[in-house]
Enzyme design. Structure first.
Site, short mmCIF file in Angstrom:
data_model
loop_
_atom_site.label_atom_id
_atom_site.label_comp_id
_atom_site.label_asym_id
_atom_site.label_seq_id
_atom_site.Cartn_x
_atom_site.Cartn_y
_atom_site.Cartn_z
N ASP A 278 1.07 -1.14 -0.23
CA ASP A 278 0.18 -0.05 -0.57
C ASP A 278 0.75 1.21 -0.05
O ASP A 278 0.76 2.35 0.28
CB ASP A 278 -1.18 -0.01 1.06
CG ASP A 278 -2.43 0.54 1.05
OD1 ASP A 278 -2.47 1.26 0.42
OD2 ASP A 278 -2.74 1.23 2.04
N ARG B 149 -0.45 9.19 0.84
CA ARG B 149 -0.96 9.03 2.17
C ARG B 149 -1.17 7.95 3.36
O ARG B 149 -1.12 8.75 4.40
CB ARG B 149 -3.09 8.66 1.69
CG ARG B 149 -3.23 6.99 1.60
CD ARG B 149 -3.98 6.28 1.58
NE ARG B 149 -4.71 5.29 1.12
CZ ARG B 149 -3.56 4.38 -0.85
NH1 ARG B 149 -4.30 6.02 -1.51
NH2 ARG B 149 -3.98 3.97 -1.02
N ASN B 150 0.04 7.54 3.42
CA ASN B 150 0.92 5.99 3.58
C ASN B 150 2.37 6.40 4.50
O ASN B 150 2.36 6.19 4.99
CB ASN B 150 0.46 5.05 3.65
CG ASN B 150 -0.38 4.47 3.56
OD1 ASN B 150 -1.47 4.61 4.12
ND2 ASN B 150 -0.94 3.32 2.65
N ASP C 143 2.28 3.91 7.20
CA ASP C 143 1.52 2.81 7.45
C ASP C 143 1.23 1.42 7.12
O ASP C 143 1.84 1.23 5.67
CB ASP C 143 0.33 3.69 6.54
CG ASP C 143 -1.37 2.85 7.71
OD1 ASP C 143 -1.81 3.48 7.88
OD2 ASP C 143 -1.13 1.79 7.46
P1 ADP Z 1 -5.43 4.41 9.98
O1 ADP Z 1 -5.16 3.53 11.24
O2 ADP Z 1 -6.41 4.66 9.78
O3 ADP Z 1 -4.09 4.24 8.95
P2 ADP Z 1 -3.13 5.54 12.01
O4 ADP Z 1 -3.58 5.19 12.69
O5 ADP Z 1 -2.10 5.26 10.33
O6 ADP Z 1 -4.17 5.60 10.61
O7 ADP Z 1 -3.17 7.66 11.34
C1 ADP Z 1 -4.21 7.84 12.34
C2 ADP Z 1 -3.84 9.89 11.79
O8 ADP Z 1 -2.68 9.60 13.11
C3 ADP Z 1 -4.00 10.29 11.27
O9 ADP Z 1 -4.38 11.22 10.89
C4 ADP Z 1 -1.98 9.84 10.92
O10 ADP Z 1 -1.58 11.19 10.41
C5 ADP Z 1 -1.85 10.39 12.62
N1 ADP Z 1 -0.06 9.73 12.69
C6 ADP Z 1 -0.58 8.16 12.84
N2 ADP Z 1 0.68 7.60 13.03
C7 ADP Z 1 1.50 9.48 13.32
C8 ADP Z 1 2.86 9.92 13.63
N3 ADP Z 1 3.91 9.16 13.87
N4 ADP Z 1 3.48 11.04 13.89
C9 ADP Z 1 1.96 11.51 13.82
N5 ADP Z 1 1.06 11.69 13.61
C10 ADP Z 1 0.66 10.44 13.03
#
Ligand code: ADP
Length: 344
Positions: free
Chosen positions: A183, A187-188, A204
């Site tokens: 993926d 966005r990831n 991600d």
């Molecule tokens: P999903 O599981 O739905 O793909 P994530 O759990 O990765 O989403 O992320 C949810 C939110 O938290 C998003 O807005 C993402 O940008 C933020 N986020 C995730 N990991 C981090 C990180 N290490 N630092 C800052 N923001 C994060």
């Protein structure tokens, strides 16, 4: 509503104990670079050394918070972190998926892959503690950086290429470790900062986790596949290799050069599939340097072995960064499409 009760009844407690027993039986195993890993391989972060400061957004499991982490009790400095939380009343499946995500991220060690600091799995709510990437995701960053009528883009071609190099370095590391991400998309990827000096990291691993647990059919199967980022052999025959990630990386290059547009804008997944199968490809975005478009099209070769590896992609990107004509290309947004409302 009954389930949201704060103080668990006897029945709830029983259920929870049963679940905890089950957890120890069914802890996920994770294999990386030929080694097996389980929960005990993850570093524990003492809960009392963590302070959650604000919500960052909703993740696949639960809320993600920004927080501060004190490495040692007496430490004056606190480290900014991101904390993924698992809601207390989650299914056993979600608990396992959450742990697997931590196991996956915990085995990576690379500057362009989000760094896992540790976990708090001793009790609820369970936490995954990650380095904080405060610049947000790459797609949003690109969209915010588009030139408008009244101002030029805050970015230049070198900035864009540097973002692409960062992601390619992360991908090369995954490729070397025979890890298929499945993926790769703007966005990831998350940024350490929006300002110059930013580093882009692959952040991600949701799709790899879902496939590892072979539970993505359970969650809606094909409907949730990122078709527009997938090569024909993946959506037709379910064949995933490192060359799948190479194709997706080509689409990410297109996303970066278009400043965050949706690939195959306005085209439904099923139409994209027939387009791609019959040899159709994304057009170069406006002002996309020919050297960069050549990398994209090489990633989209119909024969997977003919696609480049990430070391080659990095060499080509280095070539772009040394080409004065490429570097001097001004950024130009797509015309005739508006910024508002629609995902374009
Ligand atoms: P999903 O599981 O739905 O793909 P994530 O759990 O990765 O989403 O992320 C949810 C939110 O938290 C998003 O807005 C993402 O940008 C933020 N986020 C995730 N990991 C981090 C990180 N290490 N630092 C800052 N923001 C994060």
């Amino acid at each position: 509503l009954q389930l949201r009760r704060k103080t668990p009844s006897g029945a709830d407690l029983q259920l929870r104990n049963l679940r905890n027993d089950l957890m120890t039986e069914t802890n996920p195993n994770y294999e990386f670079a030929g080694e097996r890993y389980t929960l005990k391989d993850l570093r524990d972060v003492p809960r009392e050394h963590l302070r959650l400061t604000r919500a960052l957004g909703q993740g696949a499991f639960g809320e993600v918070y920004e927080g501060l982490y004190k490495m040692r009790p007496g430490d004056a400095v606190e480290m900014p972190v991101a904390v993924k939380t698992l809601p207390e009343l989650s299914t056993l499946q979600a608990e396992n998926d959450f742990m697997l995500e931590a196991l996956i991220m915990g085995k990576f060690n690379h500057p362009n892959i989000v760094h896992l600091i540790g976990v708090c799995f001793d009790k609820h709510p369970r936490y995954i503690v990650l380095e904080l990437l405060s610049g947000g995701d790459l797609k949003t960053f690109l969209r915010e950086s588009r030139p408008r009528n009244d101002r030029p883009s805050a970015l230049n071609m070198k900035d864009l290429l540097m973002c692409c190099v960062d992601v390619a370095k992360g991908c090369k590391y995954l490729e070397e470790n025979r890890f298929i991400h499945r993926d790769i998309a703007a966005r990831n990827c998350l940024l350490t900062a929006k300002t110059p000096g930013r580093i882009v990291k692959i952040a991600d691993f949701g799709m790899a986790r879902e496939v590892y647990m072979s539970d993505y059919y359970r969650k809606g199967g094909k409907a949730m596949l990122p078709i527009k980022w997938m090569p024909p052999e993946a959506f037709l025959d379910g064949i995933f290799t490192t060359k799948t990630d190479v194709w997706s990386y080509g689409v990410l290059l297109w996303e970066v050069m278009s400043l965050g547009y949706m690939p195959y804008t306005g085209c439904a997944n099923r139409n994209v599939m027939s387009l791609v199968v019959s040899g159709g490809r994304l057009e170069p975005p406006p002002n996309c340097p020919s050297l960069v478009y050549a990398i994209m099209t090489s990633c989209w070769h119909p024969e997977p072995p003919q696609r480049p590896d990430f070391a080659t992609i990095l060499e080509k990107l280095a070539g772009c960064l040394q080409d004065p004509e490429t570097l001097a290309t001004p950024l130009k947004p797509m015309i005739g499409l508006t910024e508002s409302g629609l995902q374009i």
